[in-house]
Design a protein around this motif. Structure first.
Motif, PDB file in Angstrom:
ATOM      1  N   ALA A 180       0.853  -1.194   0.000  1.00 19.07           N
ATOM      2  CA  ALA A 180       0.000   0.000   0.000  1.00 19.07           C
ATOM      3  C   ALA A 180       0.880   1.232   0.000  1.00 19.07           C
ATOM      4  O   ALA A 180       1.945   1.256   0.632  1.00 19.07           O
ATOM      5  CB  ALA A 180      -0.907   0.005   1.228  1.00 19.07           C
ATOM      6  N   CYS A 181       0.442   2.278  -0.690  1.00 15.61           N
ATOM      7  CA  CYS A 181       1.225   3.514  -0.767  1.00 15.61           C
ATOM      8  C   CYS A 181       0.275   4.682  -0.985  1.00 15.61           C
ATOM      9  O   CYS A 181      -0.661   4.592  -1.794  1.00 15.61           O
ATOM     10  CB  CYS A 181       2.236   3.424  -1.911  1.00 15.61           C
ATOM     11  SG  CYS A 181       3.262   4.897  -2.141  1.00 15.61           S
ATOM     12  N   ARG A 224      -0.729  -7.771   5.570  1.00 22.43           N
ATOM     13  CA  ARG A 224      -1.569  -7.364   4.439  1.00 22.43           C
ATOM     14  C   ARG A 224      -0.736  -7.377   3.155  1.00 22.43           C
ATOM     15  O   ARG A 224       0.065  -6.487   2.915  1.00 22.43           O
ATOM     16  CB  ARG A 224      -2.170  -5.975   4.665  1.00 22.43           C
ATOM     17  CG  ARG A 224      -3.122  -5.896   5.854  1.00 22.43           C
ATOM     18  CD  ARG A 224      -3.752  -4.521   5.996  1.00 22.43           C
ATOM     19  NE  ARG A 224      -4.588  -4.439   7.189  1.00 22.43           N
ATOM     20  CZ  ARG A 224      -5.869  -4.800   7.219  1.00 22.43           C
ATOM     21  NH1 ARG A 224      -6.460  -5.234   6.113  1.00 22.43           N
ATOM     22  NH2 ARG A 224      -6.565  -4.714   8.332  1.00 22.43           N
ATOM     23  N   ASP A 225      -0.936  -8.409   2.348  1.00 21.21           N
ATOM     24  CA  ASP A 225      -0.321  -8.485   1.038  1.00 21.21           C
ATOM     25  C   ASP A 225      -1.336  -7.981   0.012  1.00 21.21           C
ATOM     26  O   ASP A 225      -2.527  -8.308   0.104  1.00 21.21           O
ATOM     27  CB  ASP A 225       0.080  -9.927   0.719  1.00 21.21           C
ATOM     28  CG  ASP A 225       1.031 -10.033  -0.459  1.00 21.21           C
ATOM     29  OD1 ASP A 225       1.361  -8.980  -1.041  1.00 21.21           O
ATOM     30  OD2 ASP A 225       1.442 -11.160  -0.798  1.00 21.21           O
ATOM     31  N   GLU A 226      -0.888  -7.189  -0.961  1.00 22.52           N
ATOM     32  CA  GLU A 226      -1.734  -6.562  -1.985  1.00 22.52           C
ATOM     33  C   GLU A 226      -2.853  -5.707  -1.391  1.00 22.52           C
ATOM     34  O   GLU A 226      -3.991  -5.750  -1.852  1.00 22.52           O
ATOM     35  CB  GLU A 226      -2.333  -7.620  -2.926  1.00 22.52           C
ATOM     36  CG  GLU A 226      -1.300  -8.344  -3.764  1.00 22.52           C
ATOM     37  CD  GLU A 226      -1.920  -9.091  -4.930  1.00 22.52           C
ATOM     38  OE1 GLU A 226      -2.575  -8.446  -5.779  1.00 22.52           O
ATOM     39  OE2 GLU A 226      -1.743 -10.327  -5.004  1.00 22.52           O
ATOM     40  N   GLY A 240      -7.902  -3.760   2.917  1.00 25.82           N
ATOM     41  CA  GLY A 240      -7.874  -5.088   2.325  1.00 25.82           C
ATOM     42  C   GLY A 240      -6.527  -5.766   2.456  1.00 25.82           C
ATOM     43  O   GLY A 240      -5.776  -5.580   3.406  1.00 25.82           O
ATOM     44  N   GLY A 241      -6.202  -6.589   1.444  1.00 29.94           N
ATOM     45  CA  GLY A 241      -5.019  -7.415   1.491  1.00 29.94           C
ATOM     46  C   GLY A 241      -5.325  -8.776   2.094  1.00 29.94           C
ATOM     47  O   GLY A 241      -6.488  -9.099   2.387  1.00 29.94           O
ATOM     48  N   TYR A 242      -4.283  -9.569   2.298  1.00 34.13           N
ATOM     49  CA  TYR A 242      -4.472 -10.901   2.876  1.00 34.13           C
ATOM     50  C   TYR A 242      -3.187 -11.345   3.569  1.00 34.13           C
ATOM     51  O   TYR A 242      -2.086 -10.908   3.224  1.00 34.13           O
ATOM     52  CB  TYR A 242      -4.876 -11.919   1.804  1.00 34.13           C
ATOM     53  CG  TYR A 242      -4.011 -11.921   0.572  1.00 34.13           C
ATOM     54  CD1 TYR A 242      -2.806 -12.631   0.520  1.00 34.13           C
ATOM     55  CD2 TYR A 242      -4.387 -11.194  -0.565  1.00 34.13           C
ATOM     56  CE1 TYR A 242      -2.010 -12.623  -0.617  1.00 34.13           C
ATOM     57  CE2 TYR A 242      -3.586 -11.182  -1.707  1.00 34.13           C
ATOM     58  CZ  TYR A 242      -2.405 -11.900  -1.722  1.00 34.13           C
ATOM     59  OH  TYR A 242      -1.615 -11.887  -2.839  1.00 34.13           O
ATOM     60  N   PRO A 243      -3.294 -12.235   4.584  1.00 34.49           N
ATOM     61  CA  PRO A 243      -2.101 -12.728   5.278  1.00 34.49           C
ATOM     62  C   PRO A 243      -1.386 -13.802   4.469  1.00 34.49           C
ATOM     63  O   PRO A 243      -1.905 -14.287   3.461  1.00 34.49           O
ATOM     64  CB  PRO A 243      -2.668 -13.296   6.584  1.00 34.49           C
ATOM     65  CG  PRO A 243      -4.067 -13.693   6.240  1.00 34.49           C
ATOM     66  CD  PRO A 243      -4.538 -12.695   5.212  1.00 34.49           C
ATOM     67  N   THR A 244      -0.208 -14.187   4.936  1.00 30.79           N
ATOM     68  CA  THR A 244       0.625 -15.142   4.206  1.00 30.79           C
ATOM     69  C   THR A 244      -0.124 -16.424   3.878  1.00 30.79           C
ATOM     70  O   THR A 244      -0.054 -16.927   2.743  1.00 30.79           O
ATOM     71  CB  THR A 244       1.885 -15.477   5.037  1.00 30.79           C
ATOM     72  OG1 THR A 244       2.595 -14.267   5.328  1.00 30.79           O
ATOM     73  CG2 THR A 244       2.802 -16.427   4.278  1.00 30.79           C
ATOM     74  N   GLN A 245      -0.830 -16.956   4.835  1.00 28.41           N
ATOM     75  CA  GLN A 245      -1.468 -18.263   4.647  1.00 28.41           C
ATOM     76  C   GLN A 245      -2.707 -18.198   3.765  1.00 28.41           C
ATOM     77  O   GLN A 245      -3.170 -19.227   3.270  1.00 28.41           O
ATOM     78  CB  GLN A 245      -1.840 -18.861   6.012  1.00 28.41           C
ATOM     79  CG  GLN A 245      -0.664 -19.034   6.955  1.00 28.41           C
ATOM     80  CD  GLN A 245       0.447 -19.872   6.348  1.00 28.41           C
ATOM     81  OE1 GLN A 245       0.193 -20.876   5.693  1.00 28.41           O
ATOM     82  NE2 GLN A 245       1.698 -19.437   6.544  1.00 28.41           N
ATOM     83  N   ALA A 246      -3.255 -17.010   3.543  1.00 25.39           N
ATOM     84  CA  ALA A 246      -4.520 -16.910   2.794  1.00 25.39           C
ATOM     85  C   ALA A 246      -4.310 -16.875   1.290  1.00 25.39           C
ATOM     86  O   ALA A 246      -5.163 -17.311   0.527  1.00 25.39           O
ATOM     87  CB  ALA A 246      -5.296 -15.679   3.237  1.00 25.39           C
TER      88      ALA A 246
END
Length: 382
Positions: A180-181, A224-226, A240-246
């Motif tokens: 995120a930026c 939070r990835d993406e 939003g985003g998602y954790p490593t395992q998701a």
């Protein structure tokens, strides 16, 4: 000091300089020391705003015309195949382009430093400065090397007065991708994404272009990835985003960093729905904080009032629904840039909402040399 323009009263000469186009400011600045001092003064920019000459433009990270989509090297890793597909197959070479959506005026900026002369793939861009926050600059952060597809920590800063790029201090910490930026005040904030081992991140940073320095921020509560970064209500919102395992299963939660308190807090009013990709989410400039995003071929909006729900605004024209970039600009307008299919030429539409008249789209002309895929954008006033 002599006259600004020989033979003209000072107030008339100043009126002439105030009307110089934004893309000519670097040239004007080099004419004389007096002109340089004039266009760099806060009063000059105050006059431009007062006379309605400062206007919103979009800074677009856009594929160069000669770059062919889809032949940029090895396939993206499976984790981010969705991101690569959404981009229409990233091209090798990207440049920065300015678009004045009101006039349909396009202007490429000079090539950034480096042997490739290209901006990184999947980089982020934010605009800082103006209105008492220093000189107007574009800050490009991170992304992938266009030849090796390796993540980079590069920072590139474009100064609108000098008309030149410079390298900024590299982004510290792990080399992150898909973070995120957003710009809040005079700083650029970065949070989340994933490291080179594909681990989702909670860490966050802030970059001050005036000092060319980074500062570490407290970690977010969640990985939070993406995620999507927004400036809303004077805070840096990471949605939003998602954790490593998701791995691609987006969450609907969001967190907001308050620069004054130097602390994160959860956004408790259900910003997004679980499973919704936040890539097209954007915030309207100013204190209003209305949010927009694309959903099922429609532009939807959400007001900042507690408990407000997303409402449909208008269906997006079919030739702009794929790989769309959404930007809100002053005056209740929203710009959508997309194509009718993956790898297609980009179409640009401007939507205006008027009380009692509903919403309507107007197509903005995009010359062939500016028809490349847009991978990132931000709004600024020049």
């Amino acid at each position: 000091m002599g006259e600004l323009i020989p033979g003209l009263p000072e107030e008339v000469a100043r009126e002439c300089l105030v009307r110089v186009g934004f893309d000519q400011l670097p040239v004007v600045r080099r004419i004389s020391r007096q002109w340089k001092s004039e266009v760099e003064s806060p009063e000059y920019h105050r006059l431009r705003r007062a006379e309605g000459l400062a206007r919103p433009v979009l800074a677009l990270v856009q594929a160069r015309p000669a770059a062919a989509a889809g032949d940029a090297g090895p396939a993206a890793d499976k984790q981010h195949s969705s991101a690569a597909a959404a981009s229409g197959g990233p091209a090798n070479s990207y440049r920065m382009v300015l678009l004045d959506p009101a006039e349909g005026r396009w202007a490429p900026l000079p090539a950034p430093p480096g042997p490739a002369g290209s901006l990184p793939l999947f980089c982020q861009v934010a605009a800082v400065g103006g209105a008492g926050q220093g000189r107007k600059r574009l800050v490009v952060v991170g992304g992938w090397d266009p030849e090796t597809w390796a993540p980079v920590d590069a920072v590139l800063v474009y100064d609108f007065l000098t008309g030149a790029w410079r390298r900024g201090a590299p982004m510290p910490g792990p080399r992150r991708s898909f973070f995120a930026c957003a710009a809040v005040g005079g700083a650029v904030y970065v949070a989340g994404g994933h490291d080179e081992e594909k681990n989702a991140l909670r860490s966050a940073l802030a970059y001050d272009p005036e000092r060319d320095a980074w500062a570490a921020l407290p970690d977010m509560a969640e990985e939070r990835d993406e995620p999507r970064g927004l400036c809303a209500g004077g805070r840096f919102v990471v949605a939003g985003g998602y954790p490593t395992q998701a791995q691609g299963r987006f969450v609907g939660s969001a967190e907001a960093f308050d620069p004054a308190a130097s602390a994160w807090a959860p956004v408790r009013d259900g910003l997004l729905e679980d499973g919704a990709c936040p890539r097209t989410c954007c915030a309207a400039p100013g204190a209003a904080g209305r949010l927009y995003m694309l959903r099922d071929g429609h532009l939807v909006a959400r007001d900042p009032a507690p408990g407000a729900a997303w409402r449909p605004v208008a269906p997006v024209p079919e030739d702009a629904r794929t790989a769309a970039t959404v930007s809100a600009i002053p005056g209740g307008r929203v710009v959508v840039i997309g194509s009718g299919c993956h790898g297609g030429d980009q179409a640009v539409y401007v939507l205006r909402e008027e009380a009692g008249k509903g919403a309507s789209w107007e197509r903005a002309a995009a010359p062939p040399e500016f028809a490349g895929h847009v991978q990132a954008s931000c709004c600024l006033e020049i």
